[in-house]
Design an enzyme around this catalytic site. Sequence first.
Site, PDB file in Angstrom:
ATOM      1  CE  LYS A  14      -5.987   3.961  38.494  1.00 56.59           C
ATOM      2  NZ  LYS A  14      -6.392   3.756  40.044  1.00 56.59           N
ATOM      3  NE  ARG A  89      -3.413  -2.220  39.772  1.00 57.96           N
ATOM      4  CZ  ARG A  89      -4.588  -1.548  39.285  1.00 57.96           C
ATOM      5  NH1 ARG A  89      -4.926  -1.219  38.022  1.00 57.96           N
ATOM      6  NH2 ARG A  89      -5.434  -1.042  40.252  1.00 57.96           N
ATOM      7  NE  ARG A 134     -13.882  -2.527  41.454  1.00 58.27           N
ATOM      8  CZ  ARG A 134     -12.855  -1.940  41.061  1.00 58.27           C
ATOM      9  NH1 ARG A 134     -13.002  -0.829  40.068  1.00 58.27           N
ATOM     10  NH2 ARG A 134     -11.968  -1.969  41.534  1.00 58.27           N
ATOM     11  NE  ARG A 145      -8.962  -2.438  45.049  1.00 62.30           N
ATOM     12  CZ  ARG A 145     -10.123  -1.377  45.093  1.00 62.30           C
ATOM     13  NH1 ARG A 145     -11.348  -1.771  45.934  1.00 62.30           N
ATOM     14  NH2 ARG A 145     -10.109  -0.478  43.845  1.00 62.30           N
TER      15      ARG A 145
HETATM   16  N1  UDP Z   1      -5.710  -5.471  38.363  1.00 67.65           N
HETATM   17  C1  UDP Z   1      -4.325  -5.704  38.127  1.00 67.65           C
HETATM   18  N2  UDP Z   1      -3.842  -5.301  37.184  1.00 67.65           N
HETATM   19  C2  UDP Z   1      -4.204  -4.366  36.160  1.00 67.65           C
HETATM   20  C3  UDP Z   1      -5.577  -3.806  36.518  1.00 67.65           C
HETATM   21  C4  UDP Z   1      -6.527  -4.537  37.470  1.00 67.65           C
HETATM   22  O1  UDP Z   1      -3.992  -6.809  38.638  1.00 67.65           O
HETATM   23  O2  UDP Z   1      -3.520  -3.726  35.392  1.00 67.65           O
HETATM   24  C5  UDP Z   1      -6.574  -6.127  39.479  1.00 67.65           C
HETATM   25  C6  UDP Z   1      -6.125  -5.714  41.093  1.00 67.65           C
HETATM   26  O3  UDP Z   1      -6.363  -6.778  41.661  1.00 67.65           O
HETATM   27  C7  UDP Z   1      -6.835  -4.307  41.252  1.00 67.65           C
HETATM   28  C8  UDP Z   1      -8.109  -4.649  40.590  1.00 67.65           C
HETATM   29  O4  UDP Z   1      -7.926  -5.564  39.178  1.00 67.65           O
HETATM   30  O5  UDP Z   1      -6.867  -4.459  42.380  1.00 67.65           O
HETATM   31  C9  UDP Z   1      -8.882  -3.458  40.229  1.00 67.65           C
HETATM   32  O6  UDP Z   1      -8.266  -2.854  39.338  1.00 67.65           O
HETATM   33  P1  UDP Z   1      -8.835  -1.168  38.720  1.00 67.65           P
HETATM   34  O7  UDP Z   1      -7.902  -0.401  38.090  1.00 67.65           O
HETATM   35  O8  UDP Z   1     -10.205  -1.326  38.191  1.00 67.65           O
HETATM   36  O9  UDP Z   1      -9.296  -0.450  40.238  1.00 67.65           O
HETATM   37  P2  UDP Z   1      -8.904   0.858  40.649  1.00 67.65           P
HETATM   38  O10 UDP Z   1      -7.434   0.570  41.205  1.00 67.65           O
HETATM   39  O11 UDP Z   1      -8.845   1.904  39.579  1.00 67.65           O
HETATM   40  O12 UDP Z   1      -9.848   0.968  41.741  1.00 67.65           O
HETATM   41 MG    MG Z   2     -10.261   2.256  37.821  1.00 69.15          MG
END
Ligand code: UDP
Ligand code: MG
Length: 191
Positions: A14, A89, A134, A145
Site C-alpha cells: 500500500k 481498517r 518497526r 496482524r
Molecule cells: N494502525 C491502526 N489503524 C490504522 C492504521 C494503523 O490501528 O488506521 C496500527 C495497527 O496496529 C497496524 C499498525 O498501526 O498493525 C501499522 O499500520 P500500517 O498501515 O503502517 O501497516 P501495514 O498494514 O501497511 O503494514
Molecule cells: Mg503501510
Amino acid sequence: MLNVVIFGPPGSGKGTQSEQIIDYFGLGHISTGDILRAEIKEGTELGKIAASFIDRGELVPDATIIGMLENKLNALKSSKGVIFDGFPRTVAQAEALKEMLAKRGESIDVMLNLEVERQELIARLLKRGETSGRSDDNLETIEKRIGVYEAQTAPVIDFYKSEGSYHGIRGVGSVSEIFERIKEAISACAA
Ligand code: UDP
Ligand code: MG
C-alpha cells in the site's frame, strides 16, 4: 476530486504504490499508520495509546482513528483528491469515512484491493523488518496482524463492493507492473 482508498493486508504494498499514485495523479496522502508512528515518535498522548496497540499487532480503536482523520481531511481541503492508505481498517471506519466525505460533497471514487498471498506477505514483512526498525515487523506480530486483517479488516471489501467502487489488483510483480494495473483501474472509473 479523485478520492482513492488503497487497501490490502499488511505487506501488500500500500505504502509503495501510494507513492506512485501521488506522483502521477497529484493526490494528497493520508496514511493513518504513518500518522500514528509520528505521534509515537513525538511522545504524544495519542502516540502512547497507539503504541500499546501497534506493538501487539492490534487495531487502534475506531473512535481514535476517525477523530484523527477528520483533522487531516480538513488540512487537505484544497487538494486534487486524497489517497487513503491503511484506512479504513474496519467497516465502522468505512461508514464514518463515507459520512465525512458526504458532508463535503465528496465520495470514494476507487477502492484498490492489493491481492497478495500469505506466504509472500510474511516474507516481505520479515525482509522489511531487517531495516525498518518497526516494532511490529517480527514474525509473531506479523502473524497477529494478518489474523487481525482477516477478522476485522477484510469485511471492508464487501462494503466497497456494495458501493460499486471495488477493484481487485494483483499485488505481485514489479512496482511498475503493479502500478500499471492501478493506473488502468483508476483511469477506467475516473474517465
Ligand atoms: N494502525 C491502526 N489503524 C490504522 C492504521 C494503523 O490501528 O488506521 C496500527 C495497527 O496496529 C497496524 C499498525 O498501526 O498493525 C501499522 O499500520 P500500517 O498501515 O503502517 O501497516 P501495514 O498494514 O501497511 O503494514
Ligand atoms: Mg503501510
